[in-house]
Motif scaffolding. Structure first.
Motif, PDB file in Angstrom:
ATOM      1  N   ASP A  34       0.818  -1.209   0.000  1.00  0.00           N
ATOM      2  CA  ASP A  34       0.000   0.000   0.000  1.00  0.00           C
ATOM      3  C   ASP A  34       0.857   1.266   0.000  1.00  0.00           C
ATOM      4  O   ASP A  34       0.331   2.370   0.162  1.00  0.00           O
ATOM      5  CB  ASP A  34      -0.932   0.010   1.221  1.00  0.00           C
ATOM      6  CG  ASP A  34      -0.157  -0.049   2.532  1.00  0.00           C
ATOM      7  OD1 ASP A  34       1.058  -0.336   2.511  1.00  0.00           O
ATOM      8  OD2 ASP A  34      -0.770   0.195   3.598  1.00  0.00           O
ATOM      9  N   ASN A  35       2.184   1.119  -0.223  1.00  0.00           N
ATOM     10  CA  ASN A  35       3.077   2.276  -0.320  1.00  0.00           C
ATOM     11  C   ASN A  35       3.045   2.844  -1.734  1.00  0.00           C
ATOM     12  O   ASN A  35       2.672   2.178  -2.707  1.00  0.00           O
ATOM     13  CB  ASN A  35       4.516   1.872   0.033  1.00  0.00           C
ATOM     14  CG  ASN A  35       4.686   1.564   1.516  1.00  0.00           C
ATOM     15  OD1 ASN A  35       4.627   2.451   2.351  1.00  0.00           O
ATOM     16  ND2 ASN A  35       4.901   0.288   1.829  1.00  0.00           N
ATOM     17  N   ASP A  36       3.474   4.092  -1.841  1.00  0.00           N
ATOM     18  CA  ASP A  36       3.610   4.703  -3.157  1.00  0.00           C
ATOM     19  C   ASP A  36       4.854   4.207  -3.897  1.00  0.00           C
ATOM     20  O   ASP A  36       4.870   4.125  -5.119  1.00  0.00           O
ATOM     21  CB  ASP A  36       3.663   6.226  -3.019  1.00  0.00           C
ATOM     22  CG  ASP A  36       2.400   6.780  -2.396  1.00  0.00           C
ATOM     23  OD1 ASP A  36       1.337   6.668  -3.020  1.00  0.00           O
ATOM     24  OD2 ASP A  36       2.484   7.307  -1.260  1.00  0.00           O
ATOM     25  N   ILE A  37       5.921   3.906  -3.142  1.00  0.00           N
ATOM     26  CA  ILE A  37       7.123   3.302  -3.689  1.00  0.00           C
ATOM     27  C   ILE A  37       7.396   2.029  -2.901  1.00  0.00           C
ATOM     28  O   ILE A  37       7.604   2.079  -1.681  1.00  0.00           O
ATOM     29  CB  ILE A  37       8.332   4.263  -3.600  1.00  0.00           C
ATOM     30  CG1 ILE A  37       8.082   5.521  -4.422  1.00  0.00           C
ATOM     31  CG2 ILE A  37       9.608   3.573  -4.074  1.00  0.00           C
ATOM     32  CD1 ILE A  37       9.196   6.528  -4.340  1.00  0.00           C
ATOM     33  N   ILE A  38       7.381   0.896  -3.588  1.00  0.00           N
ATOM     34  CA  ILE A  38       7.549  -0.404  -2.948  1.00  0.00           C
ATOM     35  C   ILE A  38       9.005  -0.840  -3.122  1.00  0.00           C
ATOM     36  O   ILE A  38       9.525  -0.874  -4.237  1.00  0.00           O
ATOM     37  CB  ILE A  38       6.599  -1.444  -3.567  1.00  0.00           C
ATOM     38  CG1 ILE A  38       5.151  -0.974  -3.421  1.00  0.00           C
ATOM     39  CG2 ILE A  38       6.796  -2.803  -2.908  1.00  0.00           C
ATOM     40  CD1 ILE A  38       4.145  -1.856  -4.126  1.00  0.00           C
ATOM     41  N   LEU A  39       9.631  -1.170  -2.002  1.00  0.00           N
ATOM     42  CA  LEU A  39      11.038  -1.561  -2.003  1.00  0.00           C
ATOM     43  C   LEU A  39      11.170  -3.072  -1.868  1.00  0.00           C
ATOM     44  O   LEU A  39      10.402  -3.711  -1.138  1.00  0.00           O
ATOM     45  CB  LEU A  39      11.785  -0.885  -0.842  1.00  0.00           C
ATOM     46  CG  LEU A  39      11.741   0.646  -0.794  1.00  0.00           C
ATOM     47  CD1 LEU A  39      12.490   1.150   0.441  1.00  0.00           C
ATOM     48  CD2 LEU A  39      12.329   1.253  -2.054  1.00  0.00           C
ATOM     49  N   ASP A  40      12.150  -3.635  -2.586  1.00  0.00           N
ATOM     50  CA  ASP A  40      12.485  -5.059  -2.457  1.00  0.00           C
ATOM     51  C   ASP A  40      13.754  -5.202  -1.628  1.00  0.00           C
ATOM     52  O   ASP A  40      14.756  -5.753  -2.068  1.00  0.00           O
ATOM     53  CB  ASP A  40      12.682  -5.680  -3.845  1.00  0.00           C
ATOM     54  CG  ASP A  40      11.407  -5.698  -4.667  1.00  0.00           C
ATOM     55  OD1 ASP A  40      10.331  -5.898  -4.062  1.00  0.00           O
ATOM     56  OD2 ASP A  40      11.485  -5.502  -5.887  1.00  0.00           O
ATOM     57  N   ASP A  41      13.694  -4.696  -0.417  1.00  0.00           N
ATOM     58  CA  ASP A  41      14.852  -4.691   0.471  1.00  0.00           C
ATOM     59  C   ASP A  41      14.408  -5.221   1.824  1.00  0.00           C
ATOM     60  O   ASP A  41      13.634  -4.567   2.541  1.00  0.00           O
ATOM     61  CB  ASP A  41      15.402  -3.267   0.603  1.00  0.00           C
ATOM     62  CG  ASP A  41      16.640  -3.181   1.486  1.00  0.00           C
ATOM     63  OD1 ASP A  41      17.081  -4.235   1.989  1.00  0.00           O
ATOM     64  OD2 ASP A  41      17.159  -2.073   1.665  1.00  0.00           O
TER      65      ASP A  41
END
Length: 343
Positions: A34-41
């Motif tokens: 549900d974030n505006d920028i999704i991180l794969d970290d």
């Protein structure tokens, strides 16, 4: 908010991986969907950070109570006022935040789109190799060797240069998308020519001016010439950090010279790789003044005095290290053994 905000995800070297444009604030960043920028970290929280305006109408990035937080230049804070040149670290993710009013750097000169590419530098490099190979073989040919000797020398030099340039061309193609074989061939040709020229020039200068340091330390300039060639190879291959690259190669060259001097000192108790002027040239090349016979004999007397003093000091040290109770077997006989009468 009418102005857009650009969030750039960066590599560890500062290269842009992705650039996101957002027209609405706040902008939430994290691993949750549900974030505006999704991180794969995995080192970032589900809701890690948020970009918003504070009460002073300043654009800030704030921490959302994550465990690893937000750091900038190794400093961790609850929030940071956005600076377009700053890099913010969220876990292992590096990002940069900019607005449309950010002033970009001036246009750089394009050195990859000029005539000095492809066939022209390759041809110049091959001509340099041809000239250098024939000249060095002729200068070292005391027995007037056959044509096959010259051809073998050229084949070996050309084979090395073409193979070396091919390896760098593959490297350049992988990392920059352009092989630039001609430029790499020109670089290695200049390097080989520089090595040969310095080899002859240094020995001639050492003989002409009695500059013995050029004869004592012959390897170290060659190391720095090779380091310069590596610098241009890496720059041609696409390295974008010239300042850091110069520092690394300088450190590598200094380490190489240090290792060379250490090995020579262990082998001969001298830092140089040569103890005397081994290359002799016609007397017409001598520029330094002649030494008179009296001065030469004076130097010999001083050298003899130094050698005698060292020899005396060495013998005294050996005597002092001999135990007081020890007796040479040649001077005494064993107890209980009769000594024959002398006639």
């Amino acid at each position: 908010m009418s102005r857009p905000v650009f969030i750039e995800l960066l590599t560890p070297d500062g290269e842009v991986l992705h650039r996101h444009k957002h027209n609405q604030l706040p902008i939430r960043i994290g691993r949750a969907y549900d974030n505006d920028i999704i991180l794969d970290d995995p080192h970032t929280a589900a809701h890690h950070a948020q970009i918003e305006l504070n009460q002073l109408d300043e654009l800030i990035i704030s921490d959302l109570d994550s465990f690893n937080g937000i750091t900038r230049a190794n400093s961790r804070e609850r929030f940071f006022v956005v600076d377009g040149d700053a890099v913010y670290r969220l876990g292992h993710t590096r990002l940069r935040i900019r607005t449309p009013d950010y002033q970009v750097a001036a246009e750089q000169t394009d050195f990859t789109n000029h005539r000095w590419e492809g066939l022209l530098p390759a041809t110049v490099g091959l001509l340099l190799l041809l000239t250098t190979g024939l000249l060095t073989t002729w200068l070292s040919d005391l027995n007037q060797g056959s044509l096959g000797k010259y051809l073998l020398e050229l084949v070996s030099v050309f084979g090395f240069a073409l193979g070396w340039s091919g390896i760098w061309a593959i490297f350049s193609k992988l990392f920059s998308g352009h092989a630039r074989f001609g430029r790499h061939l020109f670089i290695v040709s200049l390097c080989l020519t520089g090595l040969e020229v310095w080899d002859y020039l240094s020995s001639m200068l050492a003989y002409a001016f009695s500059w013995e340091v050029l004869a004592h330390f012959t390897v170290h300039p060659l190391i720095f010439i090779c380091a310069i060639a590596l610098y241009f190879h890496l720059r041609t291959a696409g390295n974008k950090k010239p300042g850091r690259l110069k520092f690394y190669l300088l450190a590598l060259a200094l380490a190489g010279t240090g290792i060379s001097m250490t090995k020579q000192y262990q082998a001969s108790n001298h830092l140089g790789d040569a103890l005397y002027l081994s290359q002799l040239y016609p007397p017409a090349l001598r520029i330094s003044r002649d030494v008179s016979l009296a001065e030469l004999m004076s130097n010999i007397d001083e050298l003899q005095a130094t050698v005698d003093a060292d020899r005396k000091e060495s013998s005294e040290k050996n005597e002092s290290n001999t135990p007081a109770g020890s007796v040479d077997s040649a001077d005494t006989s064993s107890p209980g053994t009769d000594t024959p009468d002398q006639p």
